[in-house]
Motif scaffolding. Sequence first.
Motif, short mmCIF file in Angstrom:
data_model
loop_
_atom_site.label_atom_id
_atom_site.label_comp_id
_atom_site.label_asym_id
_atom_site.label_seq_id
_atom_site.Cartn_x
_atom_site.Cartn_y
_atom_site.Cartn_z
N LYS A 154 35.08 68.49 6.37
CA LYS A 154 35.52 67.93 5.13
C LYS A 154 34.97 66.47 5.00
N ILE A 155 34.57 65.70 6.11
CA ILE A 155 34.12 64.53 5.73
C ILE A 155 32.44 64.72 5.32
N ARG A 156 31.85 65.85 6.07
CA ARG A 156 30.56 65.90 5.79
C ARG A 156 30.35 66.43 4.27
N ASP A 157 31.50 67.19 3.71
CA ASP A 157 31.50 67.52 2.33
C ASP A 157 31.82 66.39 1.28
N GLY A 158 32.01 65.40 1.74
CA GLY A 158 32.33 64.18 1.00
C GLY A 158 33.90 63.68 0.77
N LYS A 159 34.77 64.42 1.68
CA LYS A 159 36.18 63.92 1.68
C LYS A 159 36.23 62.67 2.73
N VAL A 160 35.96 61.66 2.33
CA VAL A 160 35.84 60.68 3.53
C VAL A 160 37.22 60.33 4.02
N GLU B 203 33.96 66.89 18.10
CA GLU B 203 33.93 67.97 18.79
C GLU B 203 35.18 68.94 18.51
N ALA B 204 36.43 68.12 18.95
CA ALA B 204 37.61 68.50 19.02
C ALA B 204 38.42 69.31 17.60
N ASN B 205 37.71 68.52 16.61
CA ASN B 205 38.35 68.91 15.40
C ASN B 205 37.19 68.94 14.17
N PRO B 206 36.64 70.47 14.39
CA PRO B 206 35.49 70.59 13.44
C PRO B 206 35.67 70.70 12.01
N ASP B 207 36.75 71.26 11.68
CA ASP B 207 37.44 71.37 10.46
C ASP B 207 37.43 70.01 9.70
N VAL B 208 37.98 69.12 10.44
CA VAL B 208 37.93 67.86 9.83
C VAL B 208 36.57 67.20 9.61
N ALA B 209 35.84 67.31 10.73
CA ALA B 209 34.50 66.98 10.67
C ALA B 209 33.69 67.60 9.02
N ALA C 245 39.50 62.10 4.81
CA ALA C 245 39.94 62.84 5.99
C ALA C 245 39.43 62.27 7.37
N ALA C 246 38.76 60.94 7.23
CA ALA C 246 38.55 60.40 8.76
C ALA C 246 39.55 59.79 9.23
N GLY C 247 40.72 59.70 8.44
CA GLY C 247 41.94 59.30 9.24
C GLY C 247 42.46 60.01 10.44
N ALA C 248 42.39 61.10 10.39
CA ALA C 248 42.68 62.02 11.33
C ALA C 248 41.79 61.84 12.60
N LEU C 249 40.49 61.78 12.43
CA LEU C 249 39.70 61.61 13.58
C LEU C 249 39.89 60.06 13.98
N ILE C 250 40.16 59.25 13.43
CA ILE C 250 40.39 57.85 13.66
C ILE C 250 41.72 57.80 14.82
N ARG D 146 35.98 53.91 12.32
CA ARG D 146 35.81 54.53 10.98
C ARG D 146 34.30 54.38 10.58
N GLU D 147 33.60 53.34 10.85
CA GLU D 147 32.53 53.15 10.58
C GLU D 147 31.30 54.21 11.27
N LEU D 148 31.78 54.26 12.61
CA LEU D 148 31.08 55.09 13.48
C LEU D 148 31.13 56.69 13.06
N ILE D 149 32.41 56.86 12.33
CA ILE D 149 32.77 58.27 11.87
C ILE D 149 31.90 58.72 10.71
N ILE D 150 31.81 57.73 9.83
CA ILE D 150 31.18 57.77 8.42
C ILE D 150 29.54 57.95 8.94
N GLU D 151 28.99 57.12 9.85
CA GLU D 151 27.53 57.13 10.20
C GLU D 151 27.22 58.38 10.68
N LYS D 152 28.19 59.00 11.49
CA LYS D 152 27.78 60.34 12.23
C LYS D 152 27.96 61.44 11.27
N LEU D 153 28.81 61.35 10.34
CA LEU D 153 29.23 62.51 9.50
C LEU D 153 28.88 62.50 8.02
N ALA D 154 28.87 61.29 7.49
CA ALA D 154 28.60 61.28 6.04
C ALA D 154 27.17 60.86 5.59
#
Length: 506
Positions: A468-474, A460-466, A476-481, A498-506
């Motif tokens: 990018k991950i949805r667009d396949g740039k996995v 929620e705090a980093n929509p731009d990064v989120a 970028a998950a480092g910033a959310l981690i 990392r696994e949870l981020i990918i599950e939620k966005l990718a």
Amino acid sequence: MSTTAKTALVGFDEALTRYDPVMGLEVHVELNTATKMFCGCATAFGAEPNTQVCPVCLGLPGALPVVNAKAVESAIRIGLALNCEIAEWCRFARKNYFYPDMPKNFQTSQYDEPIAFEGYVDIDVPADDGSVETFRIEIERAHMEEDTGKSLHVGGATGRIHGADHSLLDYNRAGIPLIEIVTKTIEVPGHRAPAVARAYVNHLRDLMVALDVSDARMDQGSLRADVNLSLKPSGSETLGTRSETKNVNSFRSVERAVRYEIGRHAGILDVGQKVLQETRHFHEADGSTSAGREKSDADDYRYFPEPDLAPVAPSRAWVDELRGTLPEPPAERRKRLQAAWDFAELDMRDIVGAGALDLVDATVRAGSSPTAAKKWWLGELARRSNEQGVDLAALPVTPEQVAGVQALIDSGRINDKLARSVLDGVLAGEGTPDEVVASRGLELVSDDGALGDAVDRAIEANPDVAQKIRDGKVQAAGALIGSVMKEMKGQADAARVRELIIEKLA
């Protein structure tokens, strides 16, 4: 002229352009016998002052000494490990000189008839280019003697007698069995002299521990070195006057003492003064030495055979039996461990150079991988030992505790960053690694509920990064981690985040 006036130190490299150093090393090893050399008093370290004494070790009239058979056995095993000849017949002598902490006013030692003589050891000395150079150090003798008591000078700023208000005497150490190992003259390339001295003392320490004849704790004085050094003009065969820096109690300090004395002697000789034959005190704070007393020669001690002790005559059968008890030589052990750990020569050089071989080996035997054990002892713990100016072995942490820290990482309970906090607690005496984790609340959070909530907030705090991950740039998950780890103060399981981020966005 004498050296009473202050002389300027010459830089180490500059001194070697004009002079060649000559060394002689005397290493005193306190044996780990249960009782003293000539009486039945206990030898435990740290007992209340003057509670481990009797008429014999206090030198009271009429008290007669008896030789400790276990000490003789240890002396023979040390001599054999040093490739010495073992005397078929030897005896003790009285070395006469006065010191307040020597209650008899003489030390029972060996003079011209030592139990072991004419030996050698080969030592490996790491070089700057990663290679290892082998030097042979010839042993003049290894003889039996007793330790003195201990003086405590109170009221001064330095702990020395000068400036003290009064002195206290503890005779618990008087009479503890000692083996003094004396080298022949050591002449090596000048720039290698400090490293050779350090490596030799380190080698002896490893050997004594392997033989199980001493704990060889330099910080407790059970192994200490006297560094004899002189300079001669480059290319000359004439030896200079030596100084003897007494009771140096760490590998690092042995090396520093050699370097300092080379510079000091060069400064004296450069201005035409004469080096005084004397003992010197080593100062840990700045690596310098200061004058002690003028050094006596053997004749001044008025040696004569000890009339109260029978000669020692070990049978050849006993010597051969003891030869069969010798452990694996340190050099062979290093080669075996290097192969078992699959380490490169450079890795092993670093471990040996840091004096960490026993520590790494014990950590591996306690369950750690060789790589992890090396990482901790040569990384975080080496940094702390350097900051404190002590040897690695003097740090208040055991190999078993280091292996315990690594086990917590391997099980996923902590990460490397938290492990450093765990080591802080262990070094501070807060208990075992498990106890420190519990008391400080350092365990990683791996609960999906708590982690999922933190991940949601990071997204929620980093929509731009989120996006990018949805667009396949996995990647970028480092910033959310990082955002989750910051919120959870480093105690989140990064892999699970990392696994949870990918599950939620990718």
